[in-house]
Design a protein around this motif. Sequence first.
Motif, mmCIF file in Angstrom:
data_model
loop_
_atom_site.group_PDB
_atom_site.id
_atom_site.type_symbol
_atom_site.label_atom_id
_atom_site.label_comp_id
_atom_site.label_asym_id
_atom_site.label_seq_id
_atom_site.Cartn_x
_atom_site.Cartn_y
_atom_site.Cartn_z
ATOM 1 N N VAL A 543 7.747 5.651 -1.290
ATOM 2 C CA VAL A 543 8.015 6.814 -2.159
ATOM 3 C C VAL A 543 7.864 6.403 -3.623
ATOM 4 N N VAL A 544 8.434 5.245 -3.974
ATOM 5 C CA VAL A 544 8.405 4.812 -5.379
ATOM 6 C C VAL A 544 6.990 4.385 -5.793
ATOM 7 N N GLU A 545 6.206 3.845 -4.825
ATOM 8 C CA GLU A 545 4.810 3.499 -5.128
ATOM 9 C C GLU A 545 4.083 4.731 -5.692
ATOM 10 N N LYS A 546 4.315 5.862 -5.040
ATOM 11 C CA LYS A 546 3.656 7.108 -5.450
ATOM 12 C C LYS A 546 4.183 7.550 -6.814
ATOM 13 N N LEU A 547 5.515 7.468 -6.952
ATOM 14 C CA LEU A 547 6.167 7.853 -8.210
ATOM 15 C C LEU A 547 5.635 7.013 -9.376
ATOM 16 N N ALA A 548 5.505 5.695 -9.147
ATOM 17 C CA ALA A 548 5.052 4.780 -10.202
ATOM 18 C C ALA A 548 3.667 5.186 -10.702
ATOM 19 N N ARG A 549 2.808 5.517 -9.775
ATOM 20 C CA ARG A 549 1.431 5.898 -10.156
ATOM 21 C C ARG A 549 1.437 7.199 -10.962
ATOM 22 N N GLU A 550 2.260 8.145 -10.542
ATOM 23 C CA GLU A 550 2.355 9.419 -11.287
ATOM 24 C C GLU A 550 2.879 9.175 -12.702
ATOM 25 N N MET A 551 3.921 8.317 -12.811
ATOM 26 C CA MET A 551 4.524 8.066 -14.126
ATOM 27 C C MET A 551 3.540 7.372 -15.065
ATOM 28 N N MET A 552 2.788 6.417 -14.526
ATOM 29 C CA MET A 552 1.840 5.692 -15.377
ATOM 30 C C MET A 552 0.689 6.595 -15.816
ATOM 31 N N ALA A 553 0.294 7.501 -14.922
ATOM 32 C CA ALA A 553 -0.789 8.424 -15.272
ATOM 33 C C ALA A 553 -0.372 9.335 -16.420
ATOM 34 N N LYS A 554 0.932 9.710 -16.421
ATOM 35 C CA LYS A 554 1.432 10.617 -17.460
ATOM 36 C C LYS A 554 1.712 9.884 -18.756
ATOM 37 N N ASP A 555 2.004 8.597 -18.659
ATOM 38 C CA ASP A 555 2.534 7.873 -19.816
ATOM 39 C C ASP A 555 1.851 6.509 -19.965
ATOM 40 N N PRO A 556 0.752 6.471 -20.743
ATOM 41 C CA PRO A 556 0.012 5.199 -20.891
ATOM 42 C C PRO A 556 0.861 4.091 -21.510
ATOM 43 N N LYS A 557 1.820 4.472 -22.351
ATOM 44 C CA LYS A 557 2.686 3.466 -22.972
ATOM 45 C C LYS A 557 3.523 2.751 -21.916
ATOM 46 N N LEU A 558 3.981 3.542 -20.935
ATOM 47 C CA LEU A 558 4.784 2.978 -19.851
ATOM 48 C C LEU A 558 3.932 2.001 -19.045
ATOM 49 N N ARG A 559 2.680 2.372 -18.811
ATOM 50 C CA ARG A 559 1.762 1.491 -18.075
ATOM 51 C C ARG A 559 1.594 0.154 -18.820
ATOM 52 N N GLU A 560 1.433 0.281 -20.123
ATOM 53 C CA GLU A 560 1.260 -0.907 -20.953
ATOM 54 C C GLU A 560 2.489 -1.812 -20.871
ATOM 55 N N GLU A 561 3.676 -1.184 -20.955
ATOM 56 C CA GLU A 561 4.928 -1.938 -20.912
ATOM 57 C C GLU A 561 5.055 -2.687 -19.575
ATOM 58 N N PHE A 562 4.688 -1.980 -18.498
ATOM 59 C CA PHE A 562 4.776 -2.573 -17.167
ATOM 60 C C PHE A 562 3.819 -3.754 -17.031
ATOM 61 N N GLU A 563 2.612 -3.541 -17.471
ATOM 62 C CA GLU A 563 1.599 -4.604 -17.328
ATOM 63 C C GLU A 563 1.958 -5.832 -18.156
ATOM 64 N N GLN A 564 2.504 -5.578 -19.338
ATOM 65 C CA GLN A 564 2.976 -6.654 -20.214
ATOM 66 C C GLN A 564 4.062 -7.469 -19.525
ATOM 67 N N ARG A 565 4.988 -6.748 -18.894
ATOM 68 C CA ARG A 565 6.121 -7.400 -18.226
ATOM 69 C C ARG A 565 5.629 -8.278 -17.066
ATOM 70 N N VAL A 566 4.679 -7.753 -16.301
ATOM 71 C CA VAL A 566 4.121 -8.516 -15.176
ATOM 72 C C VAL A 566 3.421 -9.780 -15.684
ATOM 73 N N ALA A 567 2.760 -9.623 -16.847
ATOM 74 C CA ALA A 567 1.995 -10.750 -17.388
ATOM 75 C C ALA A 567 2.896 -11.828 -17.984
ATOM 76 N N ASP A 569 6.617 -12.110 -17.514
ATOM 77 C CA ASP A 569 7.892 -12.426 -16.860
ATOM 78 C C ASP A 569 7.596 -12.815 -15.408
ATOM 79 N N LYS A 570 7.578 -14.141 -15.167
ATOM 80 C CA LYS A 570 7.178 -14.632 -13.840
ATOM 81 C C LYS A 570 8.105 -14.151 -12.743
ATOM 82 N N GLN A 571 9.395 -14.178 -13.046
ATOM 83 C CA GLN A 571 10.392 -13.811 -12.042
ATOM 84 C C GLN A 571 10.219 -12.342 -11.647
ATOM 85 N N PHE A 572 9.993 -11.522 -12.673
ATOM 86 C CA PHE A 572 9.761 -10.091 -12.462
ATOM 87 C C PHE A 572 8.489 -9.880 -11.634
ATOM 88 N N ALA A 573 7.457 -10.602 -12.028
ATOM 89 C CA ALA A 573 6.163 -10.441 -11.352
ATOM 90 C C ALA A 573 6.241 -10.806 -9.872
#
Length: 612
Positions: A543-567, A569-573
Amino acid sequence: MKSITVVLLLLALGTVAPAQQQVPASGDSADWRTPAERSDYRTTPRYDETMAFVHRVAAAAPGQVKVEVFGKTGEGRELIDVVISRDGIFDPQALHRAGRPILLIQNAIHAGEMDGKDSCLALLRDMVISKTQARLLERAVVVIIPIYNADGHERFGRYNRINQNGPEEMGWRVNATNLNLNRDYMKAEAPETRAWLKLWNRWLPDFFVDDHVTDGADYQYDVTFGLSAYAGNDPALNEWQQKTVTPYLDKAVAASGHVPGPFIFLVDDADPTKGIERYPSIPRFADGYTVLQSRPGMLVEMHMLKDYKTRVTGNYEILRALLEVINRDADTLVRLNREADAAVIAAGKRFDPGARFPLRTAPSKDTEPVLYRSFSYTRELSGISGQVWIRYTPEPLDITIPHPARLDVTLAVAPPRAYIVPAQWTQVIEVLEAHGLRLERTTQAWSAAVDTYRCTDLKWNEKSFEGHHVMFSPQFSARSFPGRCDPVHEKLSFPAGSAVVPMDQRAAKIAVEWLEPEAPDSAMAWGYLDAIFEQKEYGEAYVVEKLAREMMAKDPKLREEFEQRVATDKQFAADPNARLNFFYQRSPWWDRELGLYPVGRLTTLEGLPLSQ
Ligand SMILES: [Zn+2]
């Protein structure tokens, strides 16, 4: 207990000769030795024999001694206090009006540590029967609890105190539910504590003493003591305790042939040269609790390895000396207590954002040299424990060792004008009521944006402490809080019947210590609010996989923040749950009350639905 019952009880116990079955008149040649004295300090009396002695004194001095029952233990024993008043005025209100200081002496909270009980029986007799200490009642009125932990006291045995030199048998440290009453003053869970708080509030004593026997190092001192050392002390009361009472007690106890000293914890029990620790008296302890009540509290710790006669007579001497100074400075003590109460009430009338109420302290890094009256010792590596084994000799050794210069405040808050606790947090509210705080209840539902906290990164102790998985390390609980509670201003809802605790009351410090989450003995630290940290709804991964994609599509800044965090924060990634939660937490589905402290800090009472 009526005196006829006492006589029957004494006969049944076979503790008195027939000549003593009738209450002797004053000046009679009857044997008024205490049970401990009669055994030449080999033994200490059981509960029944102790109370029989107390009732016998009361029957012989009815105009000066009153025996009261102030509650019941878990096992159903009566909790007894004995009031000693020169002229038979036993009413606390009348005594307060007359400016007569009341001293409350508590014994046997740790019921293996019996010195105070036996010294108080002798003191009681000497104040009203032999009258050798009658002058101690000139201004003061004394309330003695002979045996506080009565259930522990009757778990009597030879093997209860491995470190202690006599008496032959004694009681046990904790109550019948294995709770240490000297950790219960703030959370007030035990029936004994609830009864004690009622006794305290009825008498509101001017000075409090808690009698113990040490554990810890060997040294020359037999009478060690400390007056409430906590940063929250009233400054004027503190100064009188440190500059007047302590030196007087040191001098008077030394003059009686005993060796007084401060209550001591060594930094390292196997190496005295490392110095003496400095601990604050935090509110879970008796002497820390009285600070919140703006009353001096003294901890007496007789040294465990001295013989029982030395300890009982030494305990007697410090109580006698304390009563001398209380009588001499009666007006000062009563005035300082009244002024301390007035200061708390005045400060509570309005919110002062600049006020700093100390919640946590740590010993200062800088130290001062102090004289320590040790015994000489040897140190060697032990083949049994694998650590250094210290062995003391009987040779006195005076050494100078370091002691932290002071306690530094590490956490302080500005108290609000009032706290508001939602009605449903009944246990949190009941504890405030047990402490005798004045609460007002809201008459209808109320919601508003108020000051409170959001708490994160909390750690609980794996092992239970006093029946709780607490948020502190039991040993160093006063120094730091294992997590963080950030101040926030958020909308909270309070149903009708929520408890408002105004700060313009004399015991308001209790509310601060109980309701500020980062305080060492707060409701939250003890685990009463653990449930607010439990996440109760979860998003299924698909369910959240789908939600995440919808949120990122609506909000490019959120996508950027997420990708930054993955890049970055090893533990997070590496944590799929954390990656999905990133979106769940930023969605409207997230429970915004998770980790939100439900108690509000109010800066004004205006607008609250309270009955007039
Ligand atoms: Zn103790």
